[in-house]
Design a protein around this motif. Structure first.
Motif, PDB file in Angstrom:
ATOM      1  N   ILE A  57       0.846  -1.208   0.000  1.00 44.85           N
ATOM      2  CA  ILE A  57       0.000   0.000   0.000  1.00 44.85           C
ATOM      3  C   ILE A  57       0.878   1.253   0.000  1.00 44.85           C
ATOM      4  O   ILE A  57       0.507   2.277  -0.568  1.00 44.85           O
ATOM      5  CB  ILE A  57      -1.024   0.007   1.156  1.00 44.85           C
TER       6      ILE A  57
ATOM      7  N   HIS B 276      -2.902  -0.113  -4.229  1.00 42.35           N
ATOM      8  CA  HIS B 276      -4.359  -0.150  -4.388  1.00 42.35           C
ATOM      9  C   HIS B 276      -4.769   0.582  -5.670  1.00 42.35           C
ATOM     10  O   HIS B 276      -5.904   0.496  -6.092  1.00 42.35           O
ATOM     11  CB  HIS B 276      -5.063   0.443  -3.176  1.00 42.35           C
ATOM     12  N   LYS B 277      -3.799   1.287  -6.285  1.00 46.30           N
ATOM     13  CA  LYS B 277      -4.070   2.029  -7.520  1.00 46.30           C
ATOM     14  C   LYS B 277      -3.375   1.423  -8.728  1.00 46.30           C
ATOM     15  O   LYS B 277      -3.891   1.469  -9.833  1.00 46.30           O
ATOM     16  CB  LYS B 277      -3.605   3.485  -7.372  1.00 46.30           C
TER      17      LYS B 277
ATOM     18  N   ILE C  72      -3.862  -4.567  -4.909  1.00 48.62           N
ATOM     19  CA  ILE C  72      -4.707  -4.840  -3.751  1.00 48.62           C
ATOM     20  C   ILE C  72      -6.185  -4.782  -4.142  1.00 48.62           C
ATOM     21  O   ILE C  72      -6.617  -3.862  -4.822  1.00 48.62           O
ATOM     22  CB  ILE C  72      -4.396  -3.838  -2.613  1.00 48.62           C
TER      23      ILE C  72
ATOM     24  N   GLU D 109     -10.480  -5.124  -2.999  1.00 46.76           N
ATOM     25  CA  GLU D 109     -11.349  -4.530  -1.965  1.00 46.76           C
ATOM     26  C   GLU D 109     -11.165  -5.239  -0.624  1.00 46.76           C
ATOM     27  O   GLU D 109     -11.155  -4.600   0.418  1.00 46.76           O
ATOM     28  CB  GLU D 109     -12.824  -4.576  -2.391  1.00 46.76           C
TER      29      GLU D 109
ATOM     30  N   LEU E 277      -8.007  -3.902   0.833  1.00 43.22           N
ATOM     31  CA  LEU E 277      -8.227  -2.528   1.317  1.00 43.22           C
ATOM     32  C   LEU E 277      -9.007  -2.532   2.624  1.00 43.22           C
ATOM     33  O   LEU E 277      -8.681  -1.793   3.548  1.00 43.22           O
ATOM     34  CB  LEU E 277      -8.976  -1.702   0.270  1.00 43.22           C
ATOM     35  N   LYS E 278     -10.027  -3.355   2.688  1.00 45.08           N
ATOM     36  CA  LYS E 278     -10.835  -3.439   3.913  1.00 45.08           C
ATOM     37  C   LYS E 278      -9.964  -3.903   5.084  1.00 45.08           C
ATOM     38  O   LYS E 278     -10.063  -3.371   6.194  1.00 45.08           O
ATOM     39  CB  LYS E 278     -12.006  -4.395   3.704  1.00 45.08           C
TER      40      LYS E 278
ATOM     41  N   LYS F 263      -7.740  -0.977   6.142  1.00 42.71           N
ATOM     42  CA  LYS F 263      -8.542   0.032   6.850  1.00 42.71           C
ATOM     43  C   LYS F 263      -8.851  -0.436   8.275  1.00 42.71           C
ATOM     44  O   LYS F 263      -8.773   0.350   9.223  1.00 42.71           O
ATOM     45  CB  LYS F 263      -9.828   0.334   6.089  1.00 42.71           C
TER      46      LYS F 263
ATOM     47  N   THR G  50      -9.962   5.438   1.689  1.00 42.83           N
ATOM     48  CA  THR G  50      -8.819   5.159   0.822  1.00 42.83           C
ATOM     49  C   THR G  50      -7.924   6.395   0.729  1.00 42.83           C
ATOM     50  O   THR G  50      -6.702   6.282   0.682  1.00 42.83           O
ATOM     51  CB  THR G  50      -9.310   4.729  -0.570  1.00 42.83           C
TER      52      THR G  50
ATOM     53  N   ILE H 266      -5.440   6.526   3.739  1.00 40.89           N
ATOM     54  CA  ILE H 266      -4.403   5.492   3.877  1.00 40.89           C
ATOM     55  C   ILE H 266      -2.976   6.017   3.664  1.00 40.89           C
ATOM     56  O   ILE H 266      -2.119   5.819   4.520  1.00 40.89           O
ATOM     57  CB  ILE H 266      -4.704   4.272   2.976  1.00 40.89           C
TER      58      ILE H 266
ATOM     59  N   THR I 288       0.594   3.667   7.978  1.00 35.49           N
ATOM     60  CA  THR I 288       1.072   3.277   6.651  1.00 35.49           C
ATOM     61  C   THR I 288       2.541   3.635   6.478  1.00 35.49           C
ATOM     62  O   THR I 288       3.310   2.863   5.911  1.00 35.49           O
ATOM     63  CB  THR I 288       0.241   3.981   5.556  1.00 35.49           C
TER      64      THR I 288
END
Length: 158
Positions: free
Chosen positions: A20, A25-26, A68, A70, A73-74, A77, A142, A145, A151
């Motif tokens: 991350i 995630h992108k 990554i 969902e 990501l969850k 988070k 998001t 993060i 992070t």
């Protein structure tokens, strides 16, 4: 096929944190980037990325790297929120400094159960804001993060 009964490990979280940090995630993050930060071999990083992919935390795209999902990501988070809840508790109940509470939370929060986190959250003042502009009553987004000190914290190696 995703293993729905798999229980994530602290090592899984450390790898997701490493990915991350690279905006995984992108865009896909390759094994070389992960290997460099974690001070391991590219083969070791690749193996862990395939493992995380198998369990649904991301997708390994051959020739590009790990992206990554969902679910990943969850998970991130939830870990960020858990870190802040424990950090908040340490500051308000044990009078640790912001720096001390963050460092201690980073070390111990991953091992706290959902039930314990819920109990701590119920007993803790929610009026503390953090350098990263997170507030424990807010939902982790998001957008939040990359700004969060969780992070940015150096990941544990190996």
């Amino acid at each position: 096929m995703v293993n729905v009964n798999y229980s994530k490990t602290e090592r899984d979280i450390q790898y997701l944190r490493t990915i991350i940090k690279q905006n995984g995630h992108k865009k896909p993050v390759g094994p070389a980037k992960v290997a460099e930060e974690r001070q391991i071999s590219r083969a070791g990083a690749y193996k862990k990325m395939k493992h995380l992919s198998k369990h649904g935390y991301g997708e390994y795209i051959p020739g590009e790297g790990f992206l990554i999902t969902e679910k990943g990501l969850k998970t991130i988070k939830n870990e960020i929120k858990k870190h802040h809840i424990v950090e908040n508790f340490l500051r308000t109940h044990l009078n640790l400094t912001p720096k001390e509470s963050c460092q201690e939370s980073y070390r111990i929060a991953p091992f706290f159960s959902k039930n314990l986190i819920k109990k701590i959250e119920e007993k803790t003042d929610h009026n503390i804001k953090y350098k990263c502009k997170f507030h424990t009553e807010k939902k982790v987004t998001t957008k939040h993060i990359p700004e969060c000190h969780w992070t940015k914290q150096k990941t544990l190696t190996k």
